[in-house]
Design a protein around this motif. Structure first.
Motif, PDB file in Angstrom:
ATOM      1  N   ASN A   1       0.846  -1.195   0.000  1.00 18.72           N
ATOM      2  CA  ASN A   1       0.000   0.000   0.000  1.00 18.72           C
ATOM      3  C   ASN A   1       0.879   1.242   0.000  1.00 18.72           C
TER       4      ASN A   1
ATOM      5  N   ASP B   1       2.384   4.843   0.853  1.00 13.60           N
ATOM      6  CA  ASP B   1       2.490   5.615   2.090  1.00 13.60           C
ATOM      7  C   ASP B   1       1.958   7.011   1.829  1.00 13.60           C
ATOM      8  N   ILE B   2       0.818   7.326   2.405  1.00 13.88           N
ATOM      9  CA  ILE B   2       0.234   8.653   2.204  1.00 13.88           C
ATOM     10  C   ILE B   2       0.426   9.539   3.435  1.00 13.88           C
ATOM     11  N   SER B   3       1.333   9.133   4.314  1.00 18.00           N
ATOM     12  CA  SER B   3       1.540   9.903   5.544  1.00 18.00           C
ATOM     13  C   SER B   3       2.050  11.308   5.271  1.00 18.00           C
ATOM     14  N   ILE B   4       2.691  11.532   4.109  1.00 16.21           N
ATOM     15  CA  ILE B   4       3.170  12.886   3.800  1.00 16.21           C
ATOM     16  C   ILE B   4       2.025  13.808   3.436  1.00 16.21           C
TER      17      ILE B   4
ATOM     18  N   SER C   1      -0.413  15.198   4.900  1.00 17.91           N
ATOM     19  CA  SER C   1      -1.093  15.734   6.077  1.00 17.91           C
ATOM     20  C   SER C   1      -1.945  16.934   5.675  1.00 17.91           C
ATOM     21  N   ASP C   2      -2.847  17.319   6.534  1.00 12.32           N
ATOM     22  CA  ASP C   2      -3.688  18.493   6.267  1.00 12.32           C
ATOM     23  C   ASP C   2      -2.834  19.740   6.064  1.00 12.32           C
TER      24      ASP C   2
ATOM     25  N   ARG D   1       4.948   8.534  -6.752  1.00 15.32           N
ATOM     26  CA  ARG D   1       4.161   7.366  -6.364  1.00 15.32           C
ATOM     27  C   ARG D   1       4.209   6.312  -7.457  1.00 15.32           C
TER      28      ARG D   1
END
Length: 56
Positions: free
Chosen positions: A12, A14-17, A19-20, A43
């Motif tokens: 999967n 990594d979409i942690s970057i 952030s709002d 990506r």
């Protein structure tokens, strides 16, 4: 529901970057379309490398 990443044998993303705060900063950029395109290309490259590494 099918996890298409698992079905393809890809981790999967990594979409942690995303952030709002980061997204708010990108929205303020005059060239925000370029910033989003770079994220997409990174990506895509990550997915391609992952597929290649899993096939060898």
């Amino acid at each position: 529901m099918v996890d298409i990443f698992a079905a393809a044998g890809v981790e999967n993303p990594d979409i942690s970057i995303l952030s709002d705060e980061f997204l708010a900063d990108v929205r303020q950029l005059p060239q925000r379309h370029l910033a989003l395109e770079l994220i997409n290309q990174r990506r895509n490259l990550t997915n391609i490398l992952s597929l290649y590494n899993n096939s060898t």
